[in-house]
Write a protein that holds these residues in place. Structure first.
Motif, PDB file in Angstrom:
ATOM      1  N   ALA A   1      -3.200 -19.114 -23.204  1.00 51.05           N
ATOM      2  CA  ALA A   1      -2.231 -19.638 -22.245  1.00 51.05           C
ATOM      3  C   ALA A   1      -0.846 -19.026 -22.472  1.00 51.05           C
ATOM      4  O   ALA A   1      -0.148 -18.674 -21.514  1.00 51.05           O
ATOM      5  N   ILE A   2      -0.448 -18.888 -23.733  1.00 46.57           N
ATOM      6  CA  ILE A   2       0.857 -18.288 -24.036  1.00 46.57           C
ATOM      7  C   ILE A   2       0.870 -16.825 -23.615  1.00 46.57           C
ATOM      8  O   ILE A   2       1.816 -16.350 -22.971  1.00 46.57           O
ATOM      9  N   GLU A   3      -0.168 -16.099 -23.973  1.00 51.31           N
ATOM     10  CA  GLU A   3      -0.206 -14.675 -23.641  1.00 51.31           C
ATOM     11  C   GLU A   3      -0.244 -14.452 -22.133  1.00 51.31           C
ATOM     12  O   GLU A   3       0.386 -13.514 -21.618  1.00 51.31           O
ATOM     13  N   LYS A   4      -0.951 -15.322 -21.428  1.00 49.71           N
ATOM     14  CA  LYS A   4      -0.984 -15.221 -19.967  1.00 49.71           C
ATOM     15  C   LYS A   4       0.392 -15.499 -19.378  1.00 49.71           C
ATOM     16  O   LYS A   4       0.837 -14.811 -18.442  1.00 49.71           O
TER      17      LYS A   4
ATOM     18  N   THR B   1      13.016 -17.776 -22.326  1.00 48.29           N
ATOM     19  CA  THR B   1      12.172 -18.828 -22.904  1.00 48.29           C
ATOM     20  C   THR B   1      11.801 -19.851 -21.840  1.00 48.29           C
ATOM     21  O   THR B   1      10.637 -20.285 -21.745  1.00 48.29           O
ATOM     22  N   ALA B   2      12.776 -20.240 -21.046  1.00 51.73           N
ATOM     23  CA  ALA B   2      12.532 -21.219 -19.990  1.00 51.73           C
ATOM     24  C   ALA B   2      11.514 -20.704 -18.963  1.00 51.73           C
ATOM     25  O   ALA B   2      10.688 -21.471 -18.457  1.00 51.73           O
ATOM     26  N   LYS B   3      11.546 -19.393 -18.689  1.00 48.55           N
ATOM     27  CA  LYS B   3      10.575 -18.826 -17.762  1.00 48.55           C
ATOM     28  C   LYS B   3       9.163 -18.884 -18.323  1.00 48.55           C
ATOM     29  O   LYS B   3       8.205 -19.201 -17.607  1.00 48.55           O
ATOM     30  N   VAL B   4       9.018 -18.564 -19.602  1.00 49.51           N
ATOM     31  CA  VAL B   4       7.681 -18.645 -20.217  1.00 49.51           C
ATOM     32  C   VAL B   4       7.164 -20.078 -20.151  1.00 49.51           C
ATOM     33  O   VAL B   4       5.991 -20.329 -19.804  1.00 49.51           O
ATOM     34  N   ILE B   5       8.028 -21.037 -20.456  1.00 50.24           N
ATOM     35  CA  ILE B   5       7.623 -22.445 -20.402  1.00 50.24           C
ATOM     36  C   ILE B   5       7.267 -22.862 -18.979  1.00 50.24           C
ATOM     37  O   ILE B   5       6.302 -23.592 -18.741  1.00 50.24           O
ATOM     38  N   GLU B   6       8.021 -22.377 -18.010  1.00 55.91           N
ATOM     39  CA  GLU B   6       7.723 -22.670 -16.608  1.00 55.91           C
ATOM     40  C   GLU B   6       6.331 -22.203 -16.236  1.00 55.91           C
ATOM     41  O   GLU B   6       5.568 -22.920 -15.574  1.00 55.91           O
ATOM     42  N   TYR B   7       5.982 -20.986 -16.649  1.00 52.36           N
ATOM     43  CA  TYR B   7       4.648 -20.448 -16.315  1.00 52.36           C
ATOM     44  C   TYR B   7       3.557 -21.143 -17.134  1.00 52.36           C
ATOM     45  O   TYR B   7       2.417 -21.257 -16.675  1.00 52.36           O
ATOM     46  N   LEU B   8       3.890 -21.619 -18.316  1.00 53.79           N
ATOM     47  CA  LEU B   8       2.921 -22.382 -19.107  1.00 53.79           C
ATOM     48  C   LEU B   8       2.576 -23.696 -18.424  1.00 53.79           C
ATOM     49  O   LEU B   8       1.421 -24.131 -18.434  1.00 53.79           O
ATOM     50  N   LYS B   9       3.574 -24.327 -17.860  1.00 52.30           N
ATOM     51  CA  LYS B   9       3.357 -25.625 -17.230  1.00 52.30           C
ATOM     52  C   LYS B   9       2.651 -25.512 -15.886  1.00 52.30           C
ATOM     53  O   LYS B   9       2.065 -26.475 -15.416  1.00 52.30           O
TER      54      LYS B   9
ATOM     55  N   ILE C   1       3.325 -15.032 -20.780  1.00 48.43           N
ATOM     56  CA  ILE C   1       4.186 -13.867 -21.045  1.00 48.43           C
ATOM     57  C   ILE C   1       3.900 -12.765 -20.038  1.00 48.43           C
ATOM     58  O   ILE C   1       4.819 -12.163 -19.456  1.00 48.43           O
ATOM     59  N   SER C   2       2.620 -12.479 -19.822  1.00 51.26           N
ATOM     60  CA  SER C   2       2.246 -11.419 -18.869  1.00 51.26           C
ATOM     61  C   SER C   2       2.748 -11.733 -17.463  1.00 51.26           C
ATOM     62  O   SER C   2       3.275 -10.850 -16.765  1.00 51.26           O
ATOM     63  N   GLU C   3       2.604 -12.978 -17.040  1.00 52.75           N
ATOM     64  CA  GLU C   3       3.020 -13.342 -15.683  1.00 52.75           C
ATOM     65  C   GLU C   3       4.537 -13.277 -15.528  1.00 52.75           C
ATOM     66  O   GLU C   3       5.044 -12.862 -14.481  1.00 52.75           O
ATOM     67  N   VAL C   4       5.255 -13.667 -16.558  1.00 54.81           N
ATOM     68  CA  VAL C   4       6.721 -13.562 -16.520  1.00 54.81           C
ATOM     69  C   VAL C   4       7.142 -12.105 -16.337  1.00 54.81           C
ATOM     70  O   VAL C   4       8.012 -11.783 -15.512  1.00 54.81           O
ATOM     71  N   LEU C   5       6.503 -11.219 -17.096  1.00 54.47           N
ATOM     72  CA  LEU C   5       6.848  -9.796 -17.001  1.00 54.47           C
ATOM     73  C   LEU C   5       6.418  -9.211 -15.655  1.00 54.47           C
ATOM     74  O   LEU C   5       7.149  -8.415 -15.050  1.00 54.47           O
TER      75      LEU C   5
END
Length: 357
Positions: free
Chosen positions: A317-320, A349-357, A322-326
């Motif tokens: 989930a974390i790696e996904k 950091t906030a963007k990664v958390i946004e995509y995680l949620k 990161i990829s989506e943010v980029l």
């Protein structure tokens, strides 16, 4: 699941990127119903300033009692003129030795969306997916004697490259184990045309290779390996090498991804807690300015979840994220194209958390 994590923020940008990673871990805890308990300790320059040594005994004990260790970065020009045994890097070497973390795993996989951030051509780096396995507790960094002395009225210096056969065998076995669940190829990197230590390394690699008949083993001299990493990195699956060669090659490999700020690492042993850290340094020139790229540290927590806690879905989930943010064009300054918008540490950091949620 409940896990105790020792946090070593360290120096420079270390506290900033570690705080970013903790926020992501807290989000993972909420999303997957885990509890992470964080205990802070001192390592490196900050430990020298506060405790007089780069690795306080209290830090060692806290790390040993945890399930895993998260590290930011150590070092900086403030401590450059200290004696060798008091340098911040001695703290890092010391905690690796105390925890018996003999294997450093450094995955290198490029994001297609970042191909323009690398100085290499897109067709060279697209599809790169390799793992550098670096021996971490032996070699020149730990051999004795390591000293300056006087001979015949002249200053001389000596460093010792020292390995036991068993130390070489265990790191090479780790490389074969990793290759067995990847693309089944191991490249053993040495300097066997010059160094006796490398000739023993090559002999041991051949012996271990016989235990894994379905895995291809090749040998490569370190100078050629450095060139091939730039010329044709897609030829590699798992690269395994001794401490200093691995240190140099893994930093070189960071440019395949465009920035040191993109590469995570895991340091693991046979048992006990692993240590997870980005491979970048303390970057004192931008420390405290909210400019650091937190993605390597965040990706290091994904490795922690995978290798120390067996949390595969959480790591994915974390790696996904990161990829989506980029892929959606978000960048920190070190990987941004000229004229494009730049996010600071907290915003990324906030963007990664946004995509995680």
């Amino acid at each position: 699941m409940q896990k105790k994590i020792t946090v070593l923020p360290g120096d420079g940008i270390g506290p900033e990127v570690v705080q970013a990673a903790i926020k992501v871990l807290e989000t993972i805890g909420e999303k997957f119903n885990h509890q992470f308990e964080f205990t802070y300790a001192k390592l490196g320059g900050v430990a020298i300033d506060d405790c007089g040594v780069p690795l306080p005994e209290e830090t060692v004990e806290v790390c040993k009692s945890s399930d895993s260790v998260l590290l930011g970065a150590v070092g900086g020009p403030k401590w450059d003129n200290l004696p060798g045994h008091l340098r911040p890097e001695k703290g890092l070497l010391g905690i690796r030795k105390e925890l018996n973390l003999f294997a450093n795993l450094r995955p290198v996989s490029g994001h297609a969306s970042l191909s323009d951030a690398s100085t290499l051509r897109k067709e060279v780096i697209d599809g790169v997916d390799l793992m550098i396995v670096r021996e971490l507790t032996g070699g020149l960094y730990f051999g004795e004697p390591s000293e300056r002395r006087e001979e015949d009225g002249e200053e001389v210096v000596v460093d010792t490259l020292y390995y036991k056969r068993s130390e070489i065998e265990r790191i090479i076995k780790k490389a074969f184990e990793l290759a067995s669940v990847r693309r089944k190829k191991v490249t053993s990197v040495d300097k066997a045309n010059v160094l006796e230590s490398s000739r023993v390394w090559r002999e041991v690699a051949e012996e271990v290779g016989k235990e894994y008949p379905d895995i291809e083993l090749e040998h490569m001299l370190v100078d050629n390996a450095a060139m091939q990493l730039i010329r044709n990195p897609k030829q590699f699956d798992v690269m395994v090498t001794e401490n200093m060669f691995g240190d140099i090659l893994s930093d070189e490999a960071s440019m395949l991804t465009g920035s040191l700020g993109m590469l995570p690492s895991a340091s693991i042993g046979s048992d006990g807690p692993g240590l997870y850290e980005p491979i970048h340094g303390s970057a004192p020139d931008i420390a405290g300015q909210n400019k650091a790229n937190p993605l390597a540290t965040i990706a290091s927590t994904a490795m922690m979840l995978r290798y120390s806690f067996g949390m595969q879905a959480e790591a994915d989930a974390i790696e996904k994220a990161i990829s989506e943010v980029l892929e959606n064009g978000y960048r920190t300054g070190d990987i941004a194209e000229s004229g494009k918008d730049v996010l600071n540490t907290e915003e990324m950091t906030a963007k990664v958390i946004e995509y995680l949620k």
